[in-house]
Enzyme design. Structure first.
Site, PDB file in Angstrom:
ATOM      1  N   ASP A 123       0.804  -1.228   0.000  1.00 15.18           N
ATOM      2  CA  ASP A 123       0.000   0.000   0.000  1.00 15.18           C
ATOM      3  C   ASP A 123       0.833   1.273   0.000  1.00 15.18           C
ATOM      4  O   ASP A 123       0.418   2.288  -0.548  1.00 15.18           O
ATOM      5  CB  ASP A 123      -0.948   0.025   1.224  1.00 15.18           C
ATOM      6  CG  ASP A 123      -0.209  -0.163   2.549  1.00 15.18           C
ATOM      7  OD1 ASP A 123       1.023  -0.275   2.532  1.00 15.18           O
ATOM      8  OD2 ASP A 123      -0.873  -0.214   3.606  1.00 15.18           O
ATOM      9  N   HIS A 124       2.045   1.223   0.582  1.00 15.35           N
ATOM     10  CA  HIS A 124       2.797   2.465   0.772  1.00 15.35           C
ATOM     11  C   HIS A 124       3.574   2.906  -0.468  1.00 15.35           C
ATOM     12  O   HIS A 124       4.025   4.042  -0.532  1.00 15.35           O
ATOM     13  CB  HIS A 124       3.774   2.310   1.943  1.00 15.35           C
ATOM     14  CG  HIS A 124       3.139   2.552   3.276  1.00 15.35           C
ATOM     15  ND1 HIS A 124       2.095   1.798   3.729  1.00 15.35           N
ATOM     16  CD2 HIS A 124       3.389   3.470   4.233  1.00 15.35           C
ATOM     17  CE1 HIS A 124       1.738   2.235   4.925  1.00 15.35           C
ATOM     18  NE2 HIS A 124       2.507   3.257   5.245  1.00 15.35           N
ATOM     19  N   ASP A 188       3.661  -0.581  11.409  1.00 14.92           N
ATOM     20  CA  ASP A 188       3.172   0.711  10.939  1.00 14.92           C
ATOM     21  C   ASP A 188       2.524   1.413  12.122  1.00 14.92           C
ATOM     22  O   ASP A 188       1.828   0.783  12.923  1.00 14.92           O
ATOM     23  CB  ASP A 188       2.136   0.532   9.822  1.00 14.92           C
ATOM     24  CG  ASP A 188       1.798   1.862   9.189  1.00 14.92           C
ATOM     25  OD1 ASP A 188       2.444   2.218   8.185  1.00 14.92           O
ATOM     26  OD2 ASP A 188       0.905   2.564   9.705  1.00 14.92           O
ATOM     27  N   ARG A 471      -2.235  12.538   9.897  1.00 15.75           N
ATOM     28  CA  ARG A 471      -1.024  13.320  10.182  1.00 15.75           C
ATOM     29  C   ARG A 471      -0.947  14.532   9.270  1.00 15.75           C
ATOM     30  O   ARG A 471      -1.296  14.438   8.093  1.00 15.75           O
ATOM     31  CB  ARG A 471       0.223  12.471   9.922  1.00 15.75           C
ATOM     32  CG  ARG A 471       0.398  11.433  10.962  1.00 15.75           C
ATOM     33  CD  ARG A 471       1.798  10.994  11.198  1.00 15.75           C
ATOM     34  NE  ARG A 471       1.740  10.252  12.445  1.00 15.75           N
ATOM     35  CZ  ARG A 471       2.483   9.203  12.739  1.00 15.75           C
ATOM     36  NH1 ARG A 471       3.393   8.800  11.878  1.00 15.75           N
ATOM     37  NH2 ARG A 471       2.349   8.592  13.890  1.00 15.75           N
ATOM     38  N   SER A 666      12.239   6.797  16.437  1.00 14.43           N
ATOM     39  CA  SER A 666      11.458   5.639  15.996  1.00 14.43           C
ATOM     40  C   SER A 666      12.318   4.382  16.007  1.00 14.43           C
ATOM     41  O   SER A 666      13.526   4.441  15.786  1.00 14.43           O
ATOM     42  CB  SER A 666      10.872   5.888  14.612  1.00 14.43           C
ATOM     43  OG  SER A 666      11.898   6.217  13.724  1.00 14.43           O
ATOM     44  N   ARG A 668      13.995   1.862  14.613  1.00 18.40           N
ATOM     45  CA  ARG A 668      14.436   1.556  13.248  1.00 18.40           C
ATOM     46  C   ARG A 668      15.518   0.490  13.315  1.00 18.40           C
ATOM     47  O   ARG A 668      16.616   0.749  13.785  1.00 18.40           O
ATOM     48  CB  ARG A 668      14.970   2.846  12.633  1.00 18.40           C
ATOM     49  CG  ARG A 668      14.994   2.839  11.148  1.00 18.40           C
ATOM     50  CD  ARG A 668      15.187   4.225  10.604  1.00 18.40           C
ATOM     51  NE  ARG A 668      14.036   5.088  10.851  1.00 18.40           N
ATOM     52  CZ  ARG A 668      14.102   6.416  10.836  1.00 18.40           C
ATOM     53  NH1 ARG A 668      15.234   7.024  10.598  1.00 18.40           N
ATOM     54  NH2 ARG A 668      13.023   7.137  11.046  1.00 18.40           N
TER      55      ARG A 668
HETATM   56 FE1  SF4 Z   1      -1.068   4.812   4.752  1.00 18.60          FE
HETATM   57 FE2  SF4 Z   1      -0.040   5.491   7.118  1.00 18.60          FE
HETATM   58 FE3  SF4 Z   1      -1.487   7.247   5.703  1.00 18.60          FE
HETATM   59 FE4  SF4 Z   1      -2.658   5.223   6.784  1.00 18.60          FE
HETATM   60  S1  SF4 Z   1      -1.609   6.870   7.878  1.00 18.60           S
HETATM   61  S2  SF4 Z   1      -2.995   5.929   4.713  1.00 18.60           S
HETATM   62  S3  SF4 Z   1      -1.124   3.603   6.612  1.00 18.60           S
HETATM   63  S4  SF4 Z   1       0.498   6.371   5.151  1.00 18.60           S
END
Ligand code: SF4
Length: 782
Positions: A123-124, A188, A471, A666, A668
């Site tokens: 997905d990323h 994630d 975010r 984080s 890592r």
């Molecule tokens: Fe993708 Fe993270 Fe955004 Fe959710 S918060 S859509 S997992 S990048």
């Protein structure tokens, strides 16, 4: 019997539990896609009973779930905020960017398959450019070697693989794998989304995922529990997103650190399960370990609608004893939110905890000189792309359309999953978005993670965007630090896209229709679950094959993005002498300084290439510069990774000297893999951030601390050092650092402490935790 995919398509009755004669002893599958993973309520309840007897107090819902998954419920020390819990999660989930190194590490342990049910989700790596279909095709082409690697490795090691286009990891988990009472770890930070279905879902680093896939217990500092009491009922323009936007304003981005947020109170049962997912998802923005809602009727509805009625029924059997908080349980802190009076909120810019209620937004925006024109409205993402979100947003668009209005701003929709996309395509909302002028993106992260080829402005242009994502830190969405990004619910984002004005309040303000008449937008209307059931859409799931012996993992030897890991060499059994100091780092040295992100993320599956960023952000105490250190033997100044590689190639072990809280940030795993790859032997600091310290141990490096921190100042960058007493390395026993000053002064000794336990000392001796695991597996085989 229905196949898993067909079952997902079947309409289910809403509310009410099926009665198929399940008992406490029944064996119930965790999901419709696997036959090897079962729900362990009985064992978890037994663990909870053991812990309750020991603690002699009522437990919160989150505590029950945590302690139900303890590795050793009899012996485990349990103090919230103090002790470290060893846990046995039910599942592991990895997204495509973080899965690469996690799986490469797992492979190097030589185990035949994962020990815990696990999935990988693509997905990323999908960039939003022109729209779903074309963007997806382009991403598959660009990232082919990564997707082929992940797909083949999943097939080889018995993981479920969700192909590009299937959707965002957290939506796929909610739709298919989450269930009340479970413990999931995911690589994630928004893994907590699944708390909306009553489980603990915690974001971790890749190294933790590898441990659990390889059957090691997983360690977590016992979280404190923040109780959020919800009372009343939302109405009008207010939606579940506003609960978390409001909470973020109360707690700030750090308020949840080290805590689980547990929702309770009469307001909990007044909204949808997917709405709860939204709230838990964005709990990551207040730093919470995770967030969770207790098992409730909305979860039963959602399980029924997604073909999992049996799980709902089974959970109900355990509701009283396991899947609810005990009466009289105590929270470390309680925050109350009255849903009756909760207003829609808009958070930002640049931080998700700057919360402004809609009634104050215009004056606040003007006072702060925020750009008032909304250039782009973006809805969807893993946070807010439920059927309910889509129907509520579409209802406003239809109302605007009835007055002849289309989007004033650019408007994008990122469906969270193929299932949501197919369902809104069938039910007409997708067409509503397109007729409005919206662009429907691929079922992927896209603009949320900065995978957005934005064309409407130039970099540096000051502008405003509003999204329903989670975010909004500087430059996250479009790489432009001048973009003022705000976060709101999908319905508020849509209202902004219609008006194009950040000062617009749909509750009080009017718009002008195509006929020149003023009108007020009607309140959003939506349904929690699709009345005709979900449409699963295209089958994007790849199950592991029955016969995995002939599968080979695809890694192109000439790839610059992927590289098979070679197991690190075991310790040679001797004290290490005459080692140069690669760098004496001064001041803050976070995992970002140790292994930078940005363009380097491309190499996260290629240890050799990503090691070229080792410590390039750290400050050299000798000259105050970053990435410029002296080779002790050639006197040449070079970058830190180049010098490290030169030492390694000359057969010289080296050490790093570090300051306070070395490796914070984080989790890592590259920050620990890289120094090991480059020939490092020990990292000696005033103090470590705990996760980095553990990661170093896992990779076979020695993390050591000055007993007397004044020795940090005494040691000079050009001195050489010995580490003595390693043959007697034991828990609680210090190691001696002998320093040979460059200026010819007499050698002096410093005492170094460490936090190794007996098991971890084995990791050092074997060369890494994975080497040790591989040795144990080989022994079992023989
Ligand atoms: Fe993708 Fe993270 Fe955004 Fe959710 S918060 S859509 S997992 S990048």
């Amino acid at each position: 019997m229905l196949s898993a995919r067909t079952a997902l398509r079947a309409p289910r009755s809403i509310r009410g539990l099926a009665t198929s004669g399940l008992t406490k002893d029944s064996q119930v599958n965790q999901n419709l896609l696997e036959t090897h993973s079962f729900i362990q309520y009985k064992k978890q309840l037994e663990n909870v009973k053991i812990v309750k007897e020991r603690l002699n107090r009522p437990l919160t819902y989150a505590e029950k779930l945590l302690y139900g998954h303890l590795d050793d419920p009899h012996g485990q020390d349990i103090q919230r905020g103090v002790s470290y819990l060893k846990l046995r999660p039910d599942r592991v989930a990895c997204q495509d960017a973080t899965a690469q190194m996690a799986i490469l590490q797992f492979m190097s342990a030589n185990l035949p398959q994962v020990a815990t049910p696990s999935t990988v989700h693509c997905d990323h790596l999908i960039q939003a450019q022109v729209g779903g279909v074309k963007d997806l095709a382009r991403a598959i082409d660009l990232n082919k070697e990564v997707f082929d690697f992940l797909s083949s490795a999943c097939a080889k090691y018995n993981l479920g693989f969700w192909k590009p286009g299937s959707g965002i990891i957290h939506q796929i988990i909610l739709e298919n794998y989450a269930f009340p009472g479970a413990l999931l770890i995911g690589t994630d930070s928004h893994t907590p989304n699944a708390g909306g279905l009553g489980q603990l879902a915690i974001g971790v680093g890749g190294a933790d995922a590898v441990d659990v896939m390889a059957d090691l217990a997983w360690e977590l500092k016992a979280p404190k529990i923040i109780g959020v009491k919800l009372t009343g009922k939302m109405s009008g323009w207010t939606s579940p997103k506003d609960i978390i936007l409001k909470l973020a304003g109360i707690t700030t981005v750090k308020g949840g650190t080290g805590s689980i947020v547990e929702y309770f109170g009469s307001g909990v049962e007044t909204f949808s399960c997917t709405g709860m997912g939204t709230i838990c998802n964005m709990g990551a923005e207040i730093g919470a370990t995770t967030s969770v809602f207790p098992f409730n009727p909305s979860m039963v509805d959602y399980l029924n609608a997604t073909g999992r009625s049996e799980i709902a029924e089974f959970a109900n059997i355990y509701k009283k004893e396991y899947l609810s908080a005990d009466e009289g349980c105590e929270y470390d802190e309680v925050i109350e939110i009255d849903l009756n009076t909760l207003e829609p909120h808009v958070n930002g810019p640049f931080t998700p905890d700057l919360a402004t209620p809609i009634s104050k937004m215009k004056e606040t925006a003007l006072a702060n000189n925020w750009p008032m024109e909304v250039k782009v409205g973006l809805i969807g993402s893993c946070t807010n792309s439920s059927y309910e979100d889509m129907t509520r947003a579409a209802s406003i668009i239809k109302d605007a359309g009835a007055h002849g209005l289309k989007a004033k701003s650019i408007y994008t929709v990122s469906p969270g999953s193929e299932q949501v996309r197919a369902t809104i395509a069938r039910d007409g909302q997708l067409k509503t978005f397109e007729d409005f002028g919206g662009v429907v993106m691929a079922n992927a992260c896209g603009p949320c993670i900065g995978q957005w080829d934005r064309q409407d402005i130039k970099k540096g242009d000051k502008n405003t965007i509003v999204s329903s994502f989670n975010r909004n830190f500087t430059a996250r969405n479009d790489g432009n630090p001048a973009t003022h990004a705000f976060v709101a619910s999908p319905e508020m984002t849509t209202a902004y896209a219609i008006s194009g004005d950040l000062g617009f309040n749909p509750i009080t303000d009017t718009l002008v229709g195509a006929d020149g008449k003023e009108f007020k937008l009607k309140e959003p209307q939506g349904v929690g679950l699709p009345p005709n059931g979900y449409d699963a859409g295209e089958n994007t799931y790849q199950a592991p094959p029955k016969d995995r012996s002939t599968v080979s993992v695809q890694i192109n030897p000439s790839s610059d993005r992927l590289q098979k890991l070679t197991p690190f060499k075991p310790w040679d059994g001797k004290d290490a002498t005459n080692m140069p100091i690669l760098i004496k780092a001064v001041g803050k040295t976070t995992t970002d300084h140790i292994s930078m992100a940005g363009p380097w993320l491309k190499y996260r599956g290629h240890l050799e290439n990503i090691s070229n960023n080792y410590m390039i952000g750290a400050t050299n105490a000798e000259n105050g510069e970053a990435n410029n250190v002296k080779n002790l033997y050639t006197s040449e100044y070079k970058g830190v990774p180049d010098t490290a590689a030169d030492y390694r190639d000359a057969g010289k072990k080296w050490v790093v000297i570090g300051d306070e809280n070395f490796g914070e940030g984080s989790s890592r795993e590259h920050a620990a893999l890289e120094p090991r790859f480059l020939g490092g032997f020990a990292i000696i600091t005033k103090s470590f951030a705990r996760i980095h310290e553990t990661n170093l141990k896992k990779q076979g490096l020695l993390p050591l601390n000055f007993v007397d921190v004044a020795d940090y100042d005494k040691i000079q960058p050009e001195d050489t050092v010995d580490l003595l007493g390693l043959t007697e390395l034991a828990p609680g026993k210090n190691v001696t650092l002998r320093v040979h000053p460059k200026n010819g002064d007499a050698a002096w000794d410093a005492q170094l402490s460490h936090t190794y336990n007996a098991e971890q000392i084995e990791w050092f001796k074997y060369g890494s935790a994975l080497n040790k695991m591989a040795a144990v597996a080989a022994e079992k085989k023989n």
